[in-house]
Scaffold this motif. Structure first.
Motif, mmCIF file in Angstrom:
data_model
loop_
_atom_site.group_PDB
_atom_site.id
_atom_site.type_symbol
_atom_site.label_atom_id
_atom_site.label_comp_id
_atom_site.label_asym_id
_atom_site.label_seq_id
_atom_site.Cartn_x
_atom_site.Cartn_y
_atom_site.Cartn_z
ATOM 1 N N MET A 106 0.823 -1.121 -0.021
ATOM 2 C CA MET A 106 0.028 -0.143 -0.064
ATOM 3 C C MET A 106 0.731 1.421 0.145
ATOM 4 N N GLY A 107 0.542 2.215 -0.802
ATOM 5 C CA GLY A 107 1.359 3.313 -1.039
ATOM 6 C C GLY A 107 2.597 3.393 -1.329
ATOM 7 N N SER A 108 3.077 2.364 -1.962
ATOM 8 C CA SER A 108 4.510 2.109 -2.260
ATOM 9 C C SER A 108 4.949 2.544 -3.709
ATOM 10 N N LEU A 109 3.705 2.431 -4.608
ATOM 11 C CA LEU A 109 4.222 2.791 -5.977
ATOM 12 C C LEU A 109 3.658 4.001 -6.331
ATOM 13 N N PRO A 110 4.254 4.869 -7.134
ATOM 14 C CA PRO A 110 4.070 6.399 -7.710
ATOM 15 C C PRO A 110 2.701 6.447 -8.584
ATOM 16 N N LEU A 111 1.674 5.684 -8.050
ATOM 17 C CA LEU A 111 0.326 5.734 -8.728
ATOM 18 C C LEU A 111 -0.543 6.756 -8.088
ATOM 19 N N SER A 112 -1.993 6.898 -8.171
ATOM 20 C CA SER A 112 -2.805 7.774 -7.725
ATOM 21 C C SER A 112 -2.926 7.691 -6.022
ATOM 22 N N GLY A 113 -2.863 6.360 -5.803
ATOM 23 C CA GLY A 113 -3.213 6.264 -4.122
ATOM 24 C C GLY A 113 -2.084 7.014 -3.386
ATOM 25 N N LEU A 114 -0.651 6.825 -3.990
ATOM 26 C CA LEU A 114 0.355 7.540 -3.205
ATOM 27 C C LEU A 114 0.362 8.978 -3.436
ATOM 28 N N VAL A 115 -0.006 9.460 -4.619
ATOM 29 C CA VAL A 115 -0.286 11.084 -4.870
ATOM 30 C C VAL A 115 -1.490 11.769 -4.096
ATOM 31 N N SER A 116 -2.336 11.030 -3.773
ATOM 32 C CA SER A 116 -3.392 11.365 -2.903
ATOM 33 C C SER A 116 -2.912 11.416 -1.434
ATOM 34 N N SER A 117 -2.153 10.538 -1.096
ATOM 35 C CA SER A 117 -1.593 10.445 0.202
ATOM 36 C C SER A 117 -0.671 11.454 0.565
ATOM 37 N N ALA A 118 0.131 11.681 -0.376
ATOM 38 C CA ALA A 118 1.258 12.594 -0.298
ATOM 39 C C ALA A 118 0.455 14.166 -0.365
ATOM 40 N N ALA A 119 -0.673 14.392 -1.111
ATOM 41 C CA ALA A 119 -1.326 15.607 -0.677
ATOM 42 C C ALA A 119 -1.974 15.956 0.327
ATOM 43 N N ARG A 120 -2.550 14.583 0.999
ATOM 44 C CA ARG A 120 -3.237 14.772 2.150
ATOM 45 C C ARG A 120 -2.262 15.085 3.392
ATOM 46 N N ASN A 121 -0.917 14.481 3.306
ATOM 47 C CA ASN A 121 0.004 14.757 4.382
ATOM 48 C C ASN A 121 0.615 16.200 4.234
ATOM 49 N N ASN A 122 0.710 16.758 2.961
ATOM 50 C CA ASN A 122 1.165 17.898 2.736
ATOM 51 C C ASN A 122 -0.145 19.067 3.350
ATOM 52 N N GLY A 123 -1.263 18.730 3.178
ATOM 53 C CA GLY A 123 -2.286 19.449 3.805
ATOM 54 C C GLY A 123 -2.184 19.537 5.368
ATOM 55 N N PHE A 124 -1.932 18.325 6.142
ATOM 56 C CA PHE A 124 -1.655 18.285 7.427
ATOM 57 C C PHE A 124 -0.551 19.162 7.865
ATOM 58 N N LEU A 125 0.640 19.002 7.024
ATOM 59 C CA LEU A 125 1.799 19.795 7.430
ATOM 60 C C LEU A 125 1.683 21.532 7.245
ATOM 61 N N GLU A 126 0.814 21.859 6.349
ATOM 62 C CA GLU A 126 0.612 22.932 6.267
ATOM 63 C C GLU A 126 -0.252 23.582 7.225
ATOM 64 N N SER A 127 -1.323 22.854 7.715
ATOM 65 C CA SER A 127 -2.344 23.162 8.813
ATOM 66 C C SER A 127 -1.789 23.395 10.112
ATOM 67 N N TYR A 128 -0.442 22.565 10.239
ATOM 68 C CA TYR A 128 0.453 22.773 11.609
ATOM 69 C C TYR A 128 1.466 23.867 11.456
ATOM 70 N N GLY A 129 1.536 24.437 10.272
ATOM 71 C CA GLY A 129 2.395 25.684 10.191
ATOM 72 C C GLY A 129 3.781 25.325 9.568
ATOM 73 N N PHE A 130 3.955 23.874 8.991
ATOM 74 C CA PHE A 130 5.173 23.603 8.364
ATOM 75 C C PHE A 130 5.265 24.041 7.197
ATOM 76 N N THR A 131 6.644 24.373 6.773
ATOM 77 C CA THR A 131 6.936 24.892 5.228
ATOM 78 C C THR A 131 7.474 23.744 4.434
ATOM 79 N N GLN A 132 7.682 22.681 5.046
ATOM 80 C CA GLN A 132 8.295 21.376 4.193
ATOM 81 C C GLN A 132 6.905 20.738 3.712
ATOM 82 N N THR A 133 7.459 20.207 2.301
ATOM 83 C CA THR A 133 6.339 19.356 1.796
ATOM 84 C C THR A 133 6.755 17.968 1.401
ATOM 85 N N MET A 134 5.890 17.235 1.171
ATOM 86 C CA MET A 134 6.219 15.894 0.637
ATOM 87 C C MET A 134 6.304 15.644 -0.915
#
Length: 268
Positions: A106-134
């Motif tokens: 799960m979430g190991s290949l660069p397909l839509s599932g991993l892209v969506s997961s990275a987008a969600r994680n970036n949203g969490f990082l942004e909401s907590y004030g982090f400037t780094q992205t995944m």
């Protein structure tokens, strides 16, 4: 709170689990499943090991397609049971190792599932004030070694370690082979197949259609007994009551930790 604990049984994931379990049981009764297994047996030249590894690889690929993991499992589960019955293999020898490869991929290949997961994680990082992205490719590169190891383990090592029979008796599993069940009438056969694949298509397009996955699973689950594919008793038996109580119980423990502040205490 008692009300909060009871409300967990109406959780969206519980509704998806119930609906897809009923749909999966209905699909399991169709001849389409037999034809799929016949095709798999044919291309594997009747060799169980080839069919087993092929199934693991297909499941690993699909687990990265963006389909909800629980939904995808309930889609593949009927095919897995049919393969076990066709080759006369213990279900524990098949299901336990397969799930290791399925979860590990799960979430190991660069397909839509991993892209969506990275987008969600970036949203969490942004909401907590982090400037780094995944970057999803960065995540894929880090996870590929684990993917390879989990697939190799699932294919060649786990089947040897899995128990021949369940350690604890699984009473909800039918003792009768799935191949021995009475075929459905033509209308129910067509209806079950259309409901199953129609549900998959609608789930994939749920965002574009403005629908929640639990709404799709609920309607599809209701259609199964309505169309006479399963009787009322068969529909009830298709619902994994034990798994639902386990899920809701785990959720209630987590909710209790949040409400009492124990979660913050542990985190700190």
């Amino acid at each position: 709170e008692t009300d909060d604990a009871i409300a967990l049984f109406g959780n969206k994931n519980v509704i998806i689990l119930v609906g897809m379990s009923v749909i999966g049981k209905a699909f399991l009764r169709t001849q389409f499943v037999n034809k799929c297994v016949d095709f798999l047996v044919k291309i594997s030249a009747g060799k169980y090991k080839v069919a087993y590894i092929g199934f693991i690889l297909v499941a690993a690929f699909l687990s990265n397609s963006g389909i909800d993991p629980t939904v995808l499992f309930l889609i593949l589960y009927p095919l897995a049971l049919k393969i076990c019955d066709r080759f006369g293999v213990s279900r524990t020898k098949f299901l336990h190792p397969w799930l290791i490869g399925y979860v590990g991929a799960m979430g190991s290949l660069p397909l839509s599932g991993l892209v969506s997961s990275a987008a969600r994680n970036n949203g969490f990082l942004e909401s907590y004030g982090f400037t780094q992205t995944m970057d999803f490719m960065m995540i894929a590169k880090a996870r590929v070694p684990a993917l390879i190891l989990s697939l190799l383990y699932a294919a060649f090592i786990a089947p040897k370690l899995a128990p021949e029979q369940p350690v604890v008796e699984i009473k909800s599993v039918e003792s009768k082979s799935l191949d021995q069940q009475k075929p459905l009438p033509q209308f129910q056969e067509i209806a079950a197949t259309v409901i199953f694949f129609g549900t998959i298509v609608v789930l994939l397009l749920s965002k574009q259609l403005g629908l929640e996955p639990y709404q799709v699973a609920l309607v599809a689950g209701i259609l199964v007994p309505t169309c006479g594919i399963l009787t009322e008793r068969e529909t009830i038996n298709a619902i994994p009551i034990g798994l639902i109580f386990l899920f809701c119980g785990s959720m209630s423990i987590g909710l209790a930790m949040v409400n009492t502040g124990a979660g913050d205490l542990i985190a700190n």
